[in-house]
Write a protein that holds these residues in place. Sequence first.
Motif, short mmCIF file in Angstrom:
data_model
loop_
_atom_site.label_atom_id
_atom_site.label_comp_id
_atom_site.label_asym_id
_atom_site.label_seq_id
_atom_site.Cartn_x
_atom_site.Cartn_y
_atom_site.Cartn_z
N UNK A 1 0.84 -1.20 0.00
CA UNK A 1 0.00 0.00 0.00
C UNK A 1 0.88 1.26 0.00
N UNK A 2 1.94 1.24 0.81
CA UNK A 2 2.86 2.38 0.85
C UNK A 2 3.58 2.51 -0.49
N UNK A 3 3.99 1.38 -1.05
CA UNK A 3 4.67 1.36 -2.35
C UNK A 3 3.78 2.01 -3.42
N UNK A 4 2.51 1.65 -3.45
CA UNK A 4 1.58 2.21 -4.43
C UNK A 4 1.38 3.71 -4.21
N UNK A 5 1.25 4.11 -2.95
CA UNK A 5 1.06 5.54 -2.64
C UNK A 5 2.29 6.35 -3.04
#
Length: 139
Positions: free
Chosen positions: A9-13
């Motif tokens: 999720x952090x990677x996508x954000x």
Amino acid sequence: MKGKNIDQAVHRELLSNLIIRHNFPYKFVEYPELRTCISYLCPDAIMISINTVKTDIGRMYIKEKKLLKELLVSIPNRMCLTSDLWTSINTEGFISLTAHFVDLNWKLNNKLLNFCHMPPPIQVLSCLRKFMNFYKIGD
């Protein structure tokens, strides 16, 4: 040496923020060099597709627009609205609406509320009313 587990999720954000901040095209996430670099740094990272990044950025836009709407409704004092009209080199018309206000910490804020194409005939007042109605300005 085992690498750190990655939070997808952090990677996508982070990828979405990078695209927005630097005005990269959506297909940036599919550049082979980027995919190679990320997989080298973290083999567990799952790269996202163009469709996923479009969806993520769309959700971020809706979330930020909602936050801005809540901020504008909560302002205890007055706000000044300015609009700007201009014509591009190919004679296309555009309009923007900006809100200027002082927040609770006495900091001057400028927020771009909307920006849109204005095909002829230009209906400035109806466009501005639509912007203002959306943000509940002038009720």
